[in-house]
Design an enzyme around this catalytic site. Sequence first.
Site, PDB file in Angstrom:
ATOM      1  N   GLY B  71      -0.422 -52.566 -19.153  1.00  0.00           N
ATOM      2  CA  GLY B  71       0.481 -53.028 -18.108  1.00  0.00           C
ATOM      3  C   GLY B  71       1.848 -53.413 -18.653  1.00  0.00           C
ATOM      4  O   GLY B  71       2.885 -53.104 -18.051  1.00  0.00           O
ATOM      5  N   THR B  72       1.853 -54.075 -19.774  1.00  0.00           N
ATOM      6  CA  THR B  72       3.124 -54.541 -20.343  1.00  0.00           C
ATOM      7  C   THR B  72       4.027 -53.358 -20.660  1.00  0.00           C
ATOM      8  O   THR B  72       5.204 -53.336 -20.281  1.00  0.00           O
ATOM      9  CB  THR B  72       2.857 -55.368 -21.612  1.00  0.00           C
ATOM     10  N   ASN B 151      -0.798 -62.171  -9.950  1.00  0.00           N
ATOM     11  CA  ASN B 151      -1.895 -62.479 -10.861  1.00  0.00           C
ATOM     12  C   ASN B 151      -2.305 -63.947 -10.842  1.00  0.00           C
ATOM     13  O   ASN B 151      -3.429 -64.275 -11.192  1.00  0.00           O
ATOM     14  CB  ASN B 151      -1.554 -62.048 -12.290  1.00  0.00           C
ATOM     15  N   GLN B 179      -3.188 -56.064 -10.950  1.00  0.00           N
ATOM     16  CA  GLN B 179      -4.237 -56.883 -10.359  1.00  0.00           C
ATOM     17  C   GLN B 179      -4.905 -56.197  -9.170  1.00  0.00           C
ATOM     18  O   GLN B 179      -6.059 -56.468  -8.858  1.00  0.00           O
ATOM     19  CB  GLN B 179      -3.662 -58.233  -9.903  1.00  0.00           C
ATOM     20  N   HIS B 201      -7.892 -53.090 -18.395  1.00  0.00           N
ATOM     21  CA  HIS B 201      -8.752 -54.213 -18.803  1.00  0.00           C
ATOM     22  C   HIS B 201      -8.990 -55.260 -17.719  1.00  0.00           C
ATOM     23  O   HIS B 201      -9.625 -56.281 -17.959  1.00  0.00           O
ATOM     24  CB  HIS B 201      -8.234 -54.866 -20.098  1.00  0.00           C
ATOM     25  N   THR B 237       0.208 -40.363 -30.558  1.00  0.00           N
ATOM     26  CA  THR B 237      -1.091 -39.713 -30.399  1.00  0.00           C
ATOM     27  C   THR B 237      -1.854 -40.382 -29.265  1.00  0.00           C
ATOM     28  O   THR B 237      -1.944 -41.611 -29.206  1.00  0.00           O
ATOM     29  CB  THR B 237      -1.889 -39.791 -31.714  1.00  0.00           C
ATOM     30  N   CYS B 322       1.173 -78.422 -19.364  1.00  0.00           N
ATOM     31  CA  CYS B 322       0.538 -78.829 -20.608  1.00  0.00           C
ATOM     32  C   CYS B 322      -0.148 -77.659 -21.302  1.00  0.00           C
ATOM     33  O   CYS B 322      -0.435 -77.726 -22.485  1.00  0.00           O
ATOM     34  CB  CYS B 322      -0.497 -79.918 -20.353  1.00  0.00           C
TER      35      CYS B 322
END
Lengths: 137, 381
Positions: B71-72, B151, B179, B201, B237, B322
């Site tokens: 995705g990135t 997401n 998503q 994934h 490849t 946090c």
Amino acid sequence: MAMQYSRKVMEHFKSPKNMGEMKNPDAVGMVGNQRCGDVMKIYLMVGKKDGKDIIKDIKFQTYGCVSAIATTSVTTEMVKGKTLDEAYKLTRDDVAGKLGGLPPIKMHCSNLASEALQDAIDNYRKKTANNKNNEGE
Amino acid sequence: MNRIYLDTAATTRVDPEVMKAMEPYFTRDFGNMASLHSAGRDAENAVEKARRLISGKVNGKEHRLVFTSGGTESNNFALKGIAFANMGKGKHIITTRIEHDCVLNSARWLEKQGFEVTYLPVDRQGFVSTDDFADAIRKDTILASVIHANNEIGTIEPIRELGKIAHEKGVLFHTDACQSFTKVPIDLKKDNIDLMTVNSHKIYGPKGVGGLFIRQGMRIDPLLHGGGQEFGYRSGTVNVSGIIGFSKAADMMKENHVEHMAKLRDMLIEGALEIKDSWLNGPSGNLRLANNAHITFKHIEGESLIIHLDLKGIASSTGSACSSKTLEPSHVLTSLGLRPEEAHGSVRFSVGRDNTKEEIEYTIGALRESVETLRKISPLR
Ligand SMILES: Cc1ncc(COP(=O)(O)O)c(C=O)c1O
Ligand code: FES
């Protein structure tokens, strides 16, 4: 981000020591965390030992992360029975050391516990000073 | 201890059948797609079959699916590739404030290269307004990129309408569907999508593989230059086994999985909202992603809650300051208008097709306990 906490941190998080509110505390200290907005509150009951002011009982409440809860818990454990002067000197490194270290990004939370404690001691001293001043009237 | 995994929005396990489908491509059919010999041809045939299968899921006849590392990469490719190929036409790009970091940071980087970016706000439930979108389009706008399903909070954006508006004004439309792919019906043609990002994934396929659908005949600059694989759009490849796994995973996701997830989601939301001082972020019902439940509990902090639940075997996630590297609350939550202290006590549960009703019941009980315990520790009331 996966946070790697020491076993000691997790123990304090799972079963915090001296947690909760105190009924009639001699002093209360409270600080807010500038960075992430968390709040810590420390309640003190002060007693005398060998003519010195000591922390007879201490309780805490914390709104914050795992590290914030664990550091306040261990702080209260470390200073219980200590004189106010000794307790005042506690640093974040003392606290982090006792916990077996903290993730670097979490070091700022450990400041809070000692700051809340110092705030409580300051408030206690202010209160007793005022009482002394008022006695003369 | 039984482990209950409620973080499928982060990633999923690889389904054993997907593993099985991939296996031969590591050991037997390991050929390089670019080779002339039969091992190479076998690999190529398998990849082309996978490409057709995945394209078939989204009516991709007018599009070319280019396989990437996930995705990135696909989002970087879409934004940067379109920006640089269309520099002559204009320098303005539209996106939203609730994109995944890989879109936002690509957009910010493009700003440094001289592009101008409009980041559209969203309403309290996370929806982009079609009016805002139309108003943001300028003469020099080249691309609009809007996440399909968010997401963090699961909001499904009105991409069909947004795509239509974009096309009426001659602007290319990209959506990040990491998503939503296989969870929300997508029709690239009807939904007016020129470019779409997908990955493997989140749907029980392997990590490190994804794709970008690109409308045929469109100009886009590659991100990676080299041997010209993937029609010259993406050198390197080809990750044959990963692609086979991705297509097997896509093939295995069925309508009844989505219904199952939606049922568990609603059960979890209902149970969680019975805890006092709590609320749901994002919409409910059909406009919410089937696997996403995102709840705020007042007066407690998310990281503490996540770890508390983790000790009880439950895996979930939070947008609390946090828990972030920057100690800033999630940009998605603040974009909804949540104050930092409200973003603090937020937890995302994302269910999967393997979760059971019993697991959700256990989770609700554990959640109730944990919230109660942490509220006792908290000085806020
Ligand atoms: C909406 C969205 N976009 C992009 C990504 C990034 O995908 P990848 O992890 O395959 O790079 C993710 C998840 O990781 C996501 O949820
Ligand atoms: S209290 Fe926020 S990071 Fe520790």
